[in-house]
Design a protein around this motif. Sequence first.
Motif, short mmCIF file in Angstrom:
data_model
loop_
_atom_site.label_atom_id
_atom_site.label_comp_id
_atom_site.label_asym_id
_atom_site.label_seq_id
_atom_site.Cartn_x
_atom_site.Cartn_y
_atom_site.Cartn_z
N LYS A 95 0.83 -1.04 0.09
CA LYS A 95 -0.11 -0.13 -0.07
C LYS A 95 0.83 1.22 -0.02
CE LYS A 95 -3.41 -2.56 2.53
NZ LYS A 95 -3.34 -3.01 3.86
N ARG A 96 2.22 0.94 0.27
CA ARG A 96 3.00 2.19 0.42
C ARG A 96 3.58 2.38 -1.03
NH1 ARG A 96 3.97 3.35 6.17
NH2 ARG A 96 3.00 1.40 7.46
N GLY A 97 4.33 3.63 -0.99
CA GLY A 97 4.79 4.00 -2.37
C GLY A 97 6.35 3.77 -2.71
N ALA A 98 6.92 4.07 -3.69
CA ALA A 98 8.36 3.62 -4.02
C ALA A 98 9.08 3.97 -2.98
CB ALA A 98 8.56 3.99 -5.43
N ASP A 99 8.95 5.02 -2.40
CA ASP A 99 10.00 5.71 -1.28
C ASP A 99 9.91 4.73 -0.41
OD1 ASP A 99 7.16 6.30 -0.75
OD2 ASP A 99 7.83 8.09 0.45
N TYR A 100 8.90 3.98 0.10
CA TYR A 100 8.86 3.16 1.23
C TYR A 100 9.58 1.98 0.82
CZ TYR A 100 7.53 0.53 5.51
OH TYR A 100 7.55 -0.28 6.83
N LEU A 101 9.52 1.52 -0.33
CA LEU A 101 10.36 0.34 -0.72
C LEU A 101 11.68 0.47 -0.41
CD1 LEU A 101 10.68 -2.52 -2.08
CD2 LEU A 101 10.23 -1.21 -4.41
N CYS A 102 12.13 1.88 -1.19
CA CYS A 102 13.77 2.14 -0.89
C CYS A 102 14.07 2.04 0.52
CB CYS A 102 13.49 3.70 -1.85
SG CYS A 102 15.26 4.25 -1.51
N TYR A 103 13.21 2.86 1.34
CA TYR A 103 13.40 2.84 2.74
C TYR A 103 13.70 1.27 3.22
CZ TYR A 103 12.23 1.33 7.20
OH TYR A 103 11.87 0.64 8.52
N ALA A 104 13.09 0.34 2.71
CA ALA A 104 13.00 -0.98 3.36
C ALA A 104 14.23 -1.52 2.83
CB ALA A 104 11.65 -1.79 2.79
N LEU A 105 14.45 -1.27 1.77
CA LEU A 105 15.85 -1.91 1.10
C LEU A 105 17.00 -1.44 1.95
CD1 LEU A 105 15.16 -1.79 -2.72
CD2 LEU A 105 14.88 -3.77 -1.19
N VAL A 106 17.14 -0.19 2.22
CA VAL A 106 18.22 0.54 2.84
C VAL A 106 18.05 -0.10 4.16
CG1 VAL A 106 18.98 2.75 3.94
CG2 VAL A 106 18.07 2.80 1.46
N ASP A 107 17.07 -0.09 4.93
CA ASP A 107 16.84 -0.75 6.18
C ASP A 107 17.45 -2.05 6.21
OD1 ASP A 107 15.83 -0.76 9.03
OD2 ASP A 107 14.48 -2.34 8.37
N ALA A 108 17.09 -2.82 5.24
CA ALA A 108 17.54 -4.25 5.14
C ALA A 108 19.19 -4.39 5.07
CB ALA A 108 16.91 -4.97 4.21
N ALA A 109 19.69 -3.56 4.24
CA ALA A 109 21.11 -3.42 4.13
C ALA A 109 21.83 -3.21 5.48
CB ALA A 109 21.49 -2.55 2.93
#
Lengths: 350, 350, 350, 350, 350
Positions: free
Chosen positions: D159-173
């Motif tokens: 439900k979130r935007g591309a920015d949230y996906l980007c955050y999730a990737l940074v967070d995972a790294a």
Amino acid sequence: MTKPPRYQRRRRSPPGTPPGTLTADPDAGETRVRAIRFNAEGVSEDDSLAPCAPGSILWLNIDGLADTDLLQKIGTSFGLHPLALEDVVNVHQRPKAEEYEAHQFIVLRMPEPGQDGLHTEQVSIFLGDGFVITVQEHAGDVFDPVRTRLRNPLGQMRKRGADYLCYALVDAAIDAYFPVLEALGEKLEQLEDTVVFDPDAVDMGDIHVLKRELMSIRSAILPMRDVVATLQREETQRFSDNTRLYLRDCQDHAVQLIETIQTYREIATGLVDILLSSQSNRANEVMQVLTLIATIFIPLTFIVGVYGMNFDDMPELHWRYGYPAVMGIMGLIAVVLAIWFYRKGWLGRR
Amino acid sequence: MTKPPRYQRRRRSPPGTPPGTLTADPDAGETRVRAIRFNAEGVSEDDSLAPCAPGSILWLNIDGLADTDLLQKIGTSFGLHPLALEDVVNVHQRPKAEEYEAHQFIVLRMPEPGQDGLHTEQVSIFLGDGFVITVQEHAGDVFDPVRTRLRNPLGQMRKRGADYLCYALVDAAIDAYFPVLEALGEKLEQLEDTVVFDPDAVDMGDIHVLKRELMSIRSAILPMRDVVATLQREETQRFSDNTRLYLRDCQDHAVQLIETIQTYREIATGLVDILLSSQSNRANEVMQVLTLIATIFIPLTFIVGVYGMNFDDMPELHWRYGYPAVMGIMGLIAVVLAIWFYRKGWLGRR
Amino acid sequence: MTKPPRYQRRRRSPPGTPPGTLTADPDAGETRVRAIRFNAEGVSEDDSLAPCAPGSILWLNIDGLADTDLLQKIGTSFGLHPLALEDVVNVHQRPKAEEYEAHQFIVLRMPEPGQDGLHTEQVSIFLGDGFVITVQEHAGDVFDPVRTRLRNPLGQMRKRGADYLCYALVDAAIDAYFPVLEALGEKLEQLEDTVVFDPDAVDMGDIHVLKRELMSIRSAILPMRDVVATLQREETQRFSDNTRLYLRDCQDHAVQLIETIQTYREIATGLVDILLSSQSNRANEVMQVLTLIATIFIPLTFIVGVYGMNFDDMPELHWRYGYPAVMGIMGLIAVVLAIWFYRKGWLGRR
Amino acid sequence: MTKPPRYQRRRRSPPGTPPGTLTADPDAGETRVRAIRFNAEGVSEDDSLAPCAPGSILWLNIDGLADTDLLQKIGTSFGLHPLALEDVVNVHQRPKAEEYEAHQFIVLRMPEPGQDGLHTEQVSIFLGDGFVITVQEHAGDVFDPVRTRLRNPLGQMRKRGADYLCYALVDAAIDAYFPVLEALGEKLEQLEDTVVFDPDAVDMGDIHVLKRELMSIRSAILPMRDVVATLQREETQRFSDNTRLYLRDCQDHAVQLIETIQTYREIATGLVDILLSSQSNRANEVMQVLTLIATIFIPLTFIVGVYGMNFDDMPELHWRYGYPAVMGIMGLIAVVLAIWFYRKGWLGRR
Amino acid sequence: MTKPPRYQRRRRSPPGTPPGTLTADPDAGETRVRAIRFNAEGVSEDDSLAPCAPGSILWLNIDGLADTDLLQKIGTSFGLHPLALEDVVNVHQRPKAEEYEAHQFIVLRMPEPGQDGLHTEQVSIFLGDGFVITVQEHAGDVFDPVRTRLRNPLGQMRKRGADYLCYALVDAAIDAYFPVLEALGEKLEQLEDTVVFDPDAVDMGDIHVLKRELMSIRSAILPMRDVVATLQREETQRFSDNTRLYLRDCQDHAVQLIETIQTYREIATGLVDILLSSQSNRANEVMQVLTLIATIFIPLTFIVGVYGMNFDDMPELHWRYGYPAVMGIMGLIAVVLAIWFYRKGWLGRR
Ligand SMILES: [Mg+2]
Ligand SMILES: [Mg+2]
Ligand SMILES: [Mg+2]
Ligand SMILES: [Mg+2]
Ligand SMILES: [Mg+2]
Ligand SMILES: [Mg+2]
Ligand SMILES: [Mg+2]
Ligand SMILES: [Mg+2]
Ligand SMILES: [Mg+2]
Ligand SMILES: [Mg+2]
Ligand SMILES: [Mg+2]
Ligand SMILES: [Mg+2]
Ligand SMILES: [Mg+2]
Ligand SMILES: [Mg+2]
Ligand SMILES: [Mg+2]
Ligand SMILES: [Mg+2]
Ligand SMILES: [Mg+2]
Ligand SMILES: [Mg+2]
Ligand SMILES: [Mg+2]
Ligand SMILES: [Mg+2]
Ligand SMILES: [Mg+2]
Ligand SMILES: [Mg+2]
Ligand SMILES: [Mg+2]
Ligand SMILES: [Mg+2]
Ligand SMILES: [Mg+2]
Ligand SMILES: [Mg+2]
Ligand SMILES: [Mg+2]
Ligand SMILES: [Mg+2]
Ligand SMILES: [Mg+2]
Ligand SMILES: [Mg+2]
Ligand SMILES: [Mg+2]
């Protein structure tokens, strides 16, 4: 060896005491009050707590923190903030400048006069409209020159405001560190000479104690520089533009003190390396002597041991010149080894 | 071993002296005044204290601080601030730039010409409307090239304002550190070579003295960089845009000096490690020789001791080839041990 | 042992020289000029000093600083500031970016091609309206790829402005440090291996020399990072938004270089501890061998000495099994001591 | 002894390559593309390069950098900036966040899964309107939990935007470094115990290797903290206020990692001192044993040597109790020396 | 030797867990809730979760994190942000202050009462409109004085708002470190005395452990100073001007703590040098004894060995006073060597 100085314990109310509570330290000095009132016309001294007449300025000095009721009373009558009063009583504060609505509050640490200057005393200063209140741990301070200048009918101080008096007190507290630091400098210079020219007479503990003393002075002066810088800033309305010029001069002194301390610390740190190196050199020298002696005599002792053996059949023992021959050979060995050592530089430099 | 340099004592008025008091140092040099007046048309030199005609610029140089009355008089006639004048007399100030309403005040430290450059002299500069006043501790300075350029009818300096003259003086003071630092660099280079190739000829005290000298130069130049940066800032109205370009050039030089000092300090610090390591290596080498000799001969000496015992019944003593056999065995032991040492690398690398 | 690198002497005019004076260094290289003129349509090369036709861009490269008259002439014809020109001639400047009204002035240091990269050459860059002037100490530089790209009819460079050419030159100078640093990294890696696995083959001087080399590269690159950061800032009007993106990329490279240098320095510093520790271990090992041998044989030698005494009345000497008994006891002592050493770990770990 | 880790070589285009050139590394992994398209309604996965339908979000993941033509094609089709693309291919970039007009560009380093975590892999992230493109050096990453959450129909991520996906990737790294650091912490704890309780089993090289590993992790994480701080700043329009809250949480984790690394480094540095001190103690202990034995027996050996001399006239030799008397005297000497050593503390503490 | 303290493991959700997930730690303490409701008129205590009546203030304290469902429920009912709730459960957070729209969120670490103070417990504080929620790892805290003051009908606390209660809790947590630090100070003082006066009784590990303890306290308090500074800043609307004065007092305490820790760390670091130096001195002393004995007796033993040789023809052996002559010569040698050692200072200073 000098004993390292004890840490200054911060006697303080137990954790959880409500803020603004005044708890008297059982060792606190007896409270005594002394007021100086002045204006351009004249000066008078008494021990009343009455506020000043308009147009005059009051300097109320309080020695000793035993009588917390009196402190509370003075606090109420001059509108001093409870948090500031609490800091007055909890000595061993870090120097600081805090602005309250009714007054500027300043905590300083000044060297105790007549002592080695390494024990400092907290002095709290309140600067309000027409009054300056100073509170000290006990009688005796570095403010006598200020008192003298106030009593001098020709001096300029009476014509200035309370802010200038406050500046003069801060300046006196900071200037009092110069002789202290000079004494430390002489001590360091002496230690440096000893480390360089007679390292056995020093030990690392002496350097450590000196570093501790520098740390202790620095921890008093470093925040005092920030105090003066804060007072000088334009937002603080309590200081006139002219007094602010004087505060700048005062900050200059604080910076000089800090720089000197920093230099002394670097020198003291360098002494550590010299001392370690000199210990190491010493060990090498001892080792060389041992090695020299042992290396020459151990082989020779072996040889004489050989001719001390009791074999039936040792022809050399019966040679005519056996004894002088062996002695000669041993002398030769010793000479060769000595030359070898000399070439390695083990004999030449000692 | 070189003696570490003495600390520069800050002769100063006792704590509590009113600010602005001029106390002459008993050792202060005799006061002498020299005025240079110039404009685009020409230059004249005299020793009068008269202010300059409009359109002309006055450079008043004062050597020696003994005559505080004269200083006071000059201060009054040119409107110099008492706090600034006090700093002029209390030499050993930290370099600084302070703006007063009537003039810019600058304190610098310049290397004394003809000396090793490690003793610095305070020079105070006042830049006002149409005048520059410089006050030095004693005669002799690094400003002669500036005087030469002023006297040169073809030079550009006469056409510029007092601010440019002030820049030229600051620039001369800073540039004078380059030869000083170059000499120190050569000293360091030599020390470095000795530490690396002949460590026994150095000791830690030499490194310490060099570090002390670097510290002392740095404590003069570091604040001078800030002085030039302050003068260059736009708020200071006393310097034209063009002169500010020249001040930027000057700051560049200060930064170069500081960077060089920093590099030298890092190198000197690295020398400490090399020296300690070389001492340790030396000890190891000595120890190896001792161990080699002792380890070979101590067992052999034991063996010959055995056959020196006087027991009635020691059959080996009566064997035909007992003596050569024992000698042979001992030779074998020595060879085996030598091989073992060789394998451990104790013989190969020395 | 490697000799530590000499310090780069800053040949400079004597203190007091008027700013803007161009003094040729007696060792300066012969001056040669080469101009490249280009626009989107084409490129031409000659050695004329004529300014460029409008719509075209001129890159004037000057090798060698001997001919100060020519430099002065170029300065006048392109409006270059005298202070900047002075810096061009006084090589060994610290890299910097200075904005003048008529041009941007940049000083860089680039590794000399074909050398070990540890000697750097000053290159001064002037970026004005439609021209870029580069001045180098002597012929040979790291700009050949830029020239190739200019000559390439398909490349994008000809279509861009002078600011992009200027970026390309700065970028080439910075990128040239990557191979230099890689070589140093390999040297460090090798040193690290040797210190860890064969410490006797290293000495502290080798680490010191490597640290010196790192310091020297760092002192060139650290200010170059600031140069690129300055050029990128919005106030500087000389660089288009697009070129600024490229400068950001360039700054990125400078930061990478600095970080690598910093890492190398930390590693080199760690090597000091390893080397000292390994020397100390070595000494311990030698000491253990000595102690082992001496501690076992010294008591035994005493015992055989006892039975070598010549007292009339030593009953043991006449016992039947006196000799083997003593030998047995001595063997026992040796075994007990060996076990004790083993338990202390002096035998097990070698 | 562990071999110190090799330095990560930065394979890069030769200096002078035009910016934006994509040079494939000969060792680069084969390029494979995987697209995930999602919106609140559902998720689909394929390997097409087609941009996303409006209202949907595309995550395009590319493993392997061998096929630079494909990368170029993707770059053109999504409007990726050439300078960013160049950084994608030149792996071993320092982590950074750069804003371009058409997209945000982020470079991270993530620990390679299944390895010891000390080798990191570069992942480049492009965040544009409706798409996130990630490019890795080779297959395998730390993003699987993010994929799982996307595929989960109940999760919030779709439900979130591309920015949230980007955050999730940074967070995972960033989160992937926690287990790596925990493993290092255990290694350090073990080393610390060994240094304190069994110093002979460690050597300085082990501490050095651990410090190197900490340096290497720190050089990856330190810039990643700045990356997250940059993304969080208000000017960056690509992240919603809500996502920015999540980025703050992420920064918190980075700070925790850095603080832990810093603590570990300080501990490791402290170990150096312990190890050196323990080596020194060890040497002292060995030395004491040697000195004890030698100091007792060397004088005794001298005495027995005296009575082994062959002089004609040595009356003691003929005394009745000469032998026992000498033995007794020697025993006495041994006892006295032993007591003296005991008093000096050389026997008591071992 | 004391065992170094274990590292606090950060138990945390595995990487990749969606943000806001509450994972109960298997070791988490049982969850218990206690509410205090108060206004100027009175105070009541219960364990209901109901929000407070308007005009009253609720302090909800939760001990133990096992029941994540309850935490989730409370979170929903008071509008607590999921990211904040996650931090509540993932203990071993770094202290921090984060503002969310609906509440201020604060994470602190407080020393566990009744322990040595070196283990800290995380306490999370939510300050919202009319409520303060505190969540701790397990029962037992440093807040009892605050409770007592709330229950005291004469105290001022009931009349203040939730922000003042929040301040009081932060203040209590910070003040609780004073006794901890005092205990450490006594430990350090004792260690310092031992190092200086009885160095053999210390080892480097003891200093290391103390440094570790200081590092651990510092890592708790350093961020707490920043927390208080953040809360005090004007933008944060949740604290009244008056409460902000109290927060300033609180920050003062944090700064004092940090300064004390810093001082202790410097002292502890200095102890390392003293200990190393004392070990080195010790070794030198031992070495001198050995060298003294060996250097005197080894040559003498050689001499007696000479006269123990069995050559047929050794005239000295048959001299009348041969024996006493040799003994006399050896005595002379011993005396000369002893004098030489004395002159070198090897006998005088022990
Ligand atoms: Mg309190
Ligand atoms: Mg007092
Ligand atoms: Mg303090
Ligand atoms: Mg002054
Ligand atoms: Mg003063
Ligand atoms: Mg004064
Ligand atoms: Mg100075
Ligand atoms: Mg002079
Ligand atoms: Mg210049
Ligand atoms: Mg200059
Ligand atoms: Mg070092
Ligand atoms: Mg050192
Ligand atoms: Mg000049
Ligand atoms: Mg340089
Ligand atoms: Mg060139
Ligand atoms: Mg580049
Ligand atoms: Mg790039
Ligand atoms: Mg060391
Ligand atoms: Mg490039
Ligand atoms: Mg991958
Ligand atoms: Mg995270
Ligand atoms: Mg990196
Ligand atoms: Mg969190
Ligand atoms: Mg160290
Ligand atoms: Mg997470
Ligand atoms: Mg609790
Ligand atoms: Mg922590
Ligand atoms: Mg307080
Ligand atoms: Mg408090
Ligand atoms: Mg140290
Ligand atoms: Mg050290």
